[in-house]
Design an enzyme around this catalytic site. Structure first.
Site, PDB file in Angstrom:
ATOM      1  N   THR A 147      14.364 -31.420 -56.785  1.00  0.00           N
ATOM      2  CA  THR A 147      13.411 -31.685 -57.874  1.00  0.00           C
ATOM      3  C   THR A 147      12.050 -31.982 -57.250  1.00  0.00           C
ATOM      4  O   THR A 147      11.283 -31.076 -56.990  1.00  0.00           O
ATOM      5  CB  THR A 147      13.898 -32.834 -58.785  1.00  0.00           C
ATOM      6  OG1 THR A 147      14.235 -33.967 -57.972  1.00  0.00           O
ATOM      7  CG2 THR A 147      15.111 -32.417 -59.589  1.00  0.00           C
ATOM      8  N   THR A 180      25.475 -41.695 -54.636  1.00  0.00           N
ATOM      9  CA  THR A 180      24.176 -41.300 -54.131  1.00  0.00           C
ATOM     10  C   THR A 180      23.415 -40.626 -55.225  1.00  0.00           C
ATOM     11  O   THR A 180      23.905 -40.469 -56.307  1.00  0.00           O
ATOM     12  CB  THR A 180      24.328 -40.328 -52.963  1.00  0.00           C
ATOM     13  OG1 THR A 180      23.089 -39.693 -52.748  1.00  0.00           O
ATOM     14  CG2 THR A 180      25.348 -39.292 -53.242  1.00  0.00           C
ATOM     15  N   GLU A 259       9.543 -40.397 -51.721  1.00  0.00           N
ATOM     16  CA  GLU A 259       8.273 -40.053 -52.368  1.00  0.00           C
ATOM     17  C   GLU A 259       7.110 -40.810 -51.729  1.00  0.00           C
ATOM     18  O   GLU A 259       7.052 -42.037 -51.760  1.00  0.00           O
ATOM     19  CB  GLU A 259       8.365 -40.346 -53.868  1.00  0.00           C
ATOM     20  CG  GLU A 259       9.277 -39.358 -54.569  1.00  0.00           C
ATOM     21  CD  GLU A 259       9.530 -39.682 -56.021  1.00  0.00           C
ATOM     22  OE1 GLU A 259       9.887 -38.756 -56.762  1.00  0.00           O
ATOM     23  OE2 GLU A 259       9.386 -40.857 -56.417  1.00  0.00           O
ATOM     24  N   ASN A 382       4.527 -40.532 -58.826  1.00  0.00           N
ATOM     25  CA  ASN A 382       5.214 -40.999 -60.022  1.00  0.00           C
ATOM     26  C   ASN A 382       4.272 -41.215 -61.194  1.00  0.00           C
ATOM     27  O   ASN A 382       4.687 -41.142 -62.350  1.00  0.00           O
ATOM     28  CB  ASN A 382       6.001 -42.269 -59.700  1.00  0.00           C
ATOM     29  CG  ASN A 382       7.251 -41.961 -58.906  1.00  0.00           C
ATOM     30  OD1 ASN A 382       8.248 -41.509 -59.457  1.00  0.00           O
ATOM     31  ND2 ASN A 382       7.191 -42.167 -57.603  1.00  0.00           N
TER      32      ASN A 382
END
Length: 387
Positions: A147, A180, A259, A382
């Protein structure tokens, strides 16, 4: 890494395509075994677990499966009855196309929460998929489940004549509480269901359950393993070791790709009263925003580590006068280093992997956890992530 034919477990095939779920990249992955497999799965404990989790948990209860459906770019979570119906329909469509019983299929989904699947596109895209299965391409499968990942995550090992391969995805919303993000393991080793279950769950507990990027437990966390037995039996201890090595490799790949991350953080807590205590303290350290930002800024601020330990208020047997804190092998608490060592500590904190070591000096147990630093990039990614 890229797998060669000689490093790929036998008896698996794949169908990987773009169904237009969100963009033009691969978003549908189906991995099939030629024969029924011994299987196991562990899943999120989130109260908002999606239909993929509840269906797969049910289908894997008997320790058998023959295929896994993985949908990326859409989590199919919090969509009510229609989300459940969509997931069930997809399983039925794949079952009809491949001839595998629906109850022998697992499904996983990852991506945006609260959006319905584009079910018409999926229906159209699955027509004839049974005739489009090809020799397993685990590299493409690893890319197809991504993703916001920037790199695919794959690892492999060999034990005797058997091969094991693992693929995973995840960079954010990561502090697994069972399993996970998404991780899938495939092997042609022959192994009993009970033994596989014991080995798999122990492996997950000491690898993925010791990983945290941002303390957020996903609604879709799933880890599944399929063993088709075509390569015959292998020594259990060697199999367990190889599986743990693969899982460890994948955990580090996820931490590196967190991220906005620039560094991996590895925290080891030893001399604890028990493993659970060691893990709790280590998690408190790796999850601390102040520790994470100190690592990002290459600041050897050991006081933030002490603060994180101090937050473990239920660990009443921890005595600050007995605790030892090190960055790599350099002891920083009790404070024995000289001012001239500050540059050395900054060098340690500037490495791509920063090791923080804490000795509680209570008992003999040890735990290691992994995470990453916290940067402006995490906020930017984000803040712009579209719903």
């Amino acid at each position: 890494m890229s797998l060669t034919a000689s490093s790929t477990p036998q008896g698996f095939s794949t169908f990987i395509t773009n169904l237009g779920i969100r963009d033009t990249t691969e978003d549908f992955v189906f991995l099939r075994s030629d024969v029924p497999c011994v299987a196991d799965g562990v899943f999120t404990q989130s109260l908002f677990a999606g239909p993929s989790v509840t269906i797969s948990r049910q289908n894997l209860q008997d320790g058998q499966a023959q295929g896994i459906i993985i949908i990326s770019k859409n989590a199919n979570v919090a969509n009510g009855a229609v989300g459940i119906a969509d997931a069930q329909e997809i399983i039925q469509l794949v079952a009809q196309e491949t001839g595998i019983a629906a109850e022998n299929l697992a499904i996983a989904s990852t991506g945006v929460i609260g959006r319905r699947y584009p079910i018409e596109k999926i229906r159209a895209g699955l027509v004839g998929m049974g005739q489009k299965l090809t020799a397993a391409d685990f590299d493409l499968a690893a890319r197809g489940i991504m993703t916001t990942d920037t790199v695919s995550k794959i690892a492999a090992r060999q034990v005797g004549n058997a091969k094991l391969v693992g693929i995973a995805k995840g960079v954010g919303m990561i502090e697994p509480n069972m399993a996970t993000m998404l991780a899938f393991f495939f092997t042609d080793a022959a192994i009993s269901a009970n033994t596989l279950r014991q080995i798999f769950r122990s492996t997950i507990d000491k690898t993925f359950n010791c990983l945290s990027i941002d303390t957020d437990t996903s609604t879709s966390d799933s880890a599944v393993i399929l063993a088709n037995g075509l390569a015959g039996e292998v020594p259990e201890a060697e199999f367990a070791s190889a599986l743990q090595e693969i899982a460890h490799d994948l955990v580090l790949k996820i931490a590196r790709d967190g991220e906005g991350a620039t560094k991996v953080i590895e925290v080891t807590v030893d001399s604890a009263a028990n493993y659970a205590q060691a893990k709790r303290v280590a998690k408190a350290i790796v999850n601390s925003p102040l520790v994470k930002t100190a690592v990002y800024g290459a600041d050897p601020n050991w006081g933030r580590v002490a603060m994180a330990i101090g937050k473990c208020e239920d660990e009443r047997d921890i005595n600050p006068d007995q605790v030892v804190i090190r960055f790599d092998e350099v002891q920083v608490y009790p404070n024995t280093f000289q001012a001239e060592n500050l540059e050395k500590l900054k060098e340690i904190m500037s490495k791509e992997k920063v090791n923080i070591h804490v000795s509680l000096n209570i008992g003999t147990d040890v735990a290691t956890v992994w995470g990453c630093d916290l940067t402006e990039g995490y906020v930017e990614i984000n803040g712009k992530y579209s719903t």
